[in-house]
Write a protein that holds these residues in place. Structure first.
Motif, PDB file in Angstrom:
ATOM      1  N   HIS A 162       0.792  -1.235   0.000  1.00  0.00           N
ATOM      2  CA  HIS A 162       0.000   0.000   0.000  1.00  0.00           C
ATOM      3  C   HIS A 162       0.825   1.286   0.000  1.00  0.00           C
ATOM      4  O   HIS A 162       0.371   2.295  -0.567  1.00  0.00           O
ATOM      5  CB  HIS A 162      -0.994   0.004   1.169  1.00  0.00           C
ATOM      6  CG  HIS A 162      -0.393  -0.335   2.490  1.00  0.00           C
ATOM      7  ND1 HIS A 162       0.187   0.607   3.309  1.00  0.00           N
ATOM      8  CD2 HIS A 162      -0.259  -1.530   3.129  1.00  0.00           C
ATOM      9  CE1 HIS A 162       0.629   0.005   4.391  1.00  0.00           C
ATOM     10  NE2 HIS A 162       0.385  -1.273   4.310  1.00  0.00           N
TER      11      HIS A 162
ATOM     12  N   LEU B  10       3.339   1.988  -1.808  1.00  0.00           N
ATOM     13  CA  LEU B  10       3.625   2.291  -3.214  1.00  0.00           C
ATOM     14  C   LEU B  10       2.401   2.881  -3.898  1.00  0.00           C
ATOM     15  O   LEU B  10       2.505   3.817  -4.688  1.00  0.00           O
ATOM     16  CB  LEU B  10       4.060   1.025  -3.953  1.00  0.00           C
ATOM     17  CG  LEU B  10       5.339   0.341  -3.484  1.00  0.00           C
ATOM     18  CD1 LEU B  10       5.624  -0.883  -4.354  1.00  0.00           C
ATOM     19  CD2 LEU B  10       6.524   1.300  -3.526  1.00  0.00           C
ATOM     20  N   GLU B  11       1.250   2.333  -3.593  1.00  0.00           N
ATOM     21  CA  GLU B  11       0.014   2.836  -4.207  1.00  0.00           C
ATOM     22  C   GLU B  11      -0.380   4.189  -3.623  1.00  0.00           C
ATOM     23  O   GLU B  11      -0.669   5.143  -4.354  1.00  0.00           O
ATOM     24  CB  GLU B  11      -1.117   1.833  -3.977  1.00  0.00           C
ATOM     25  CG  GLU B  11      -0.894   0.484  -4.635  1.00  0.00           C
ATOM     26  CD  GLU B  11      -1.983  -0.501  -4.261  1.00  0.00           C
ATOM     27  OE1 GLU B  11      -2.856  -0.762  -5.112  1.00  0.00           O
ATOM     28  OE2 GLU B  11      -1.975  -1.021  -3.119  1.00  0.00           O
ATOM     29  N   ASP B  12      -0.391   4.263  -2.293  1.00  0.00           N
ATOM     30  CA  ASP B  12      -0.923   5.447  -1.618  1.00  0.00           C
ATOM     31  C   ASP B  12      -0.012   6.660  -1.724  1.00  0.00           C
ATOM     32  O   ASP B  12      -0.481   7.796  -1.837  1.00  0.00           O
ATOM     33  CB  ASP B  12      -1.174   5.149  -0.142  1.00  0.00           C
ATOM     34  CG  ASP B  12      -2.193   4.031   0.069  1.00  0.00           C
ATOM     35  OD1 ASP B  12      -2.917   3.708  -0.895  1.00  0.00           O
ATOM     36  OD2 ASP B  12      -2.249   3.474   1.179  1.00  0.00           O
TER      37      ASP B  12
ATOM     38  N   GLY C 208       1.707   6.393  -5.981  1.00  0.00           N
ATOM     39  CA  GLY C 208       0.793   6.207  -7.098  1.00  0.00           C
ATOM     40  C   GLY C 208       1.299   5.185  -8.093  1.00  0.00           C
ATOM     41  O   GLY C 208       0.955   5.232  -9.278  1.00  0.00           O
ATOM     42  N   HIS C 209       2.112   4.246  -7.603  1.00  0.00           N
ATOM     43  CA  HIS C 209       2.680   3.241  -8.508  1.00  0.00           C
ATOM     44  C   HIS C 209       1.608   2.230  -8.887  1.00  0.00           C
ATOM     45  O   HIS C 209       0.865   1.739  -8.041  1.00  0.00           O
ATOM     46  CB  HIS C 209       3.850   2.526  -7.833  1.00  0.00           C
ATOM     47  CG  HIS C 209       4.551   1.551  -8.731  1.00  0.00           C
ATOM     48  ND1 HIS C 209       5.244   1.931  -9.862  1.00  0.00           N
ATOM     49  CD2 HIS C 209       4.655   0.196  -8.681  1.00  0.00           C
ATOM     50  CE1 HIS C 209       5.758   0.872 -10.459  1.00  0.00           C
ATOM     51  NE2 HIS C 209       5.403  -0.202  -9.760  1.00  0.00           N
ATOM     52  N   ALA C 210       1.528   1.910 -10.163  1.00  0.00           N
ATOM     53  CA  ALA C 210       0.528   0.959 -10.638  1.00  0.00           C
ATOM     54  C   ALA C 210       1.145  -0.090 -11.556  1.00  0.00           C
ATOM     55  O   ALA C 210       0.456  -0.700 -12.364  1.00  0.00           O
ATOM     56  CB  ALA C 210      -0.594   1.700 -11.371  1.00  0.00           C
TER      57      ALA C 210
ATOM     58  N   LEU D  99       0.382  -4.697  -9.793  1.00  0.00           N
ATOM     59  CA  LEU D  99      -0.266  -3.869  -8.777  1.00  0.00           C
ATOM     60  C   LEU D  99      -1.551  -3.239  -9.307  1.00  0.00           C
ATOM     61  O   LEU D  99      -2.544  -3.130  -8.581  1.00  0.00           O
ATOM     62  CB  LEU D  99       0.708  -2.778  -8.306  1.00  0.00           C
ATOM     63  CG  LEU D  99       0.389  -2.079  -6.989  1.00  0.00           C
ATOM     64  CD1 LEU D  99       0.224  -3.065  -5.862  1.00  0.00           C
ATOM     65  CD2 LEU D  99       1.494  -1.077  -6.654  1.00  0.00           C
ATOM     66  N   GLU D 100      -1.534  -2.826 -10.566  1.00  0.00           N
ATOM     67  CA  GLU D 100      -2.722  -2.177 -11.126  1.00  0.00           C
ATOM     68  C   GLU D 100      -3.896  -3.145 -11.205  1.00  0.00           C
ATOM     69  O   GLU D 100      -5.034  -2.812 -10.817  1.00  0.00           O
ATOM     70  CB  GLU D 100      -2.422  -1.609 -12.512  1.00  0.00           C
ATOM     71  CG  GLU D 100      -3.592  -0.865 -13.121  1.00  0.00           C
ATOM     72  CD  GLU D 100      -3.233  -0.179 -14.429  1.00  0.00           C
ATOM     73  OE1 GLU D 100      -3.933   0.778 -14.789  1.00  0.00           O
ATOM     74  OE2 GLU D 100      -2.263  -0.601 -15.075  1.00  0.00           O
TER      75      GLU D 100
ATOM     76  N   GLY E 270      -4.049  -5.966  -9.564  1.00  0.00           N
ATOM     77  CA  GLY E 270      -4.200  -6.690  -8.306  1.00  0.00           C
ATOM     78  C   GLY E 270      -4.188  -8.185  -8.495  1.00  0.00           C
ATOM     79  O   GLY E 270      -4.966  -8.935  -7.895  1.00  0.00           O
TER      80      GLY E 270
END
Length: 272
Positions: A49, A51-53, A56-58, A72-73, A75
């Motif tokens: 999380h 990285l995502e939060d 903004g890595h996807a 990650l994008e 999932g």
């Protein structure tokens, strides 16, 4: 510089769970300049999380020290290399002979299994949802083990690794990444961050010479050696620093950002 591969904990993420604004800007500038980003971590997919939060890595993340590749994008799992249960329990038996006080846990594709006492004082928020129990009673044939963990409360991780690694090498490869805990991370023999990173880079048509990698602990050693430009954090483990041959400034000084800013400047790019 066509691909930047970075460890997470102790490299870009602090004990406070934060990635600095300067580091975030440097990664965004790399992405804007067309440089590929991949994060290569000991963490499982469910702990990505930050990285995502924050970033903004996807994209792709190489998890569990190279045993898992995760989109990650979407999932979803891309690939996994797993340990057979008989190898897990034989590894446990051998380590118990060497260190009777050792306690164990297993990371699977669907969760986490830990023996009573593995987490001292049961203080880990990340693991609070899991109920300790003997592994023999919770691991089943349906569990795909991607990382097996062994911990002792005495001595250092380096000493523990030196004792255990040769004894179990036919069953599992061993490393460690916790700076203050004598905990080993074991995977399928031959699996490490470098192996999976090399495979990922090849799918992009990128050679090792065009890869810049950052890490700080022994589980990063193979990756730092493989990359054309491998940088160990000045705040990292001595073995990682020796393996890399190059140092990024201390984590507290935004070492990764400093290196990336200098490389981007050479490309005529300045982080916004």
């Amino acid at each position: 510089m066509r691909l930047v591969a970075s460890d997470i904990d102790g490299t870009i993420l602090g004990h406070d769970g934060k990635i600095s604004h300067r580091t975030i800007r440097a990664f965004h500038a790399c992405r804007d300049a067309g440089v590929e980003l991949v994060f290569v971590t000991g963490r499982p997919p469910r702990w990505l999380h930050p990285l995502e939060d924050q970033l903004g890595h996807a994209g792709t993340v190489i998890c569990s020290n190279g045993a898992v590749v995760w989109d990650l994008e979407a999932g979803r799992l891309v690939s996994a290399r797993t340990l057979a249960l008989d190898a897990v329990f034989e590894t446990r038996r051998i380590i118990k002979q060497l260190r009777p006080s050792a306690l164990f846990a297993a990371e699977t594709l669907t969760g986490f299994h830990l023996e009573p006492g593995f987490i001292e004082n049961d203080s880990s928020e990340l693991l609070s949802e899991y109920t300790p129990a003997p592994l023999a009673s919770t691991l089943t044939a349906d569990d795909a083990v991607v990382k097996f963990l062994a911990i002792v409360r005495e001595g250092t991780a380096d000493d523990f690794l030196a004792e255990v690694s040769p004894a179990v090498a036919h069953l599992a490869s061993a490393t460690h990444s916790a700076p203050t805990v004598a905990m080993l991370e074991l995977a399928l023999p031959g699996v490490n961050k470098a192996v999976t990173l090399a495979e990922y880079a090849a799918t992009l048509g990128i050679d090792a010479a065009d890869v810049v990698a950052f890490g700080d602990m022994p589980n990063d050693i193979e990756m730092l050696r493989w990359a054309g430009d491998g940088y160990a954090m000045a705040s990292g483990h001595p073995e990682a620093i020796r393996a890399a041959g190059q140092q990024a400034p201390h984590f507290d000084d935004d070492g990764v950002a400093q290196i990336l800013e200098a490389k981007l400047a050479g490309l005529g790019v300045k982080p916004a």
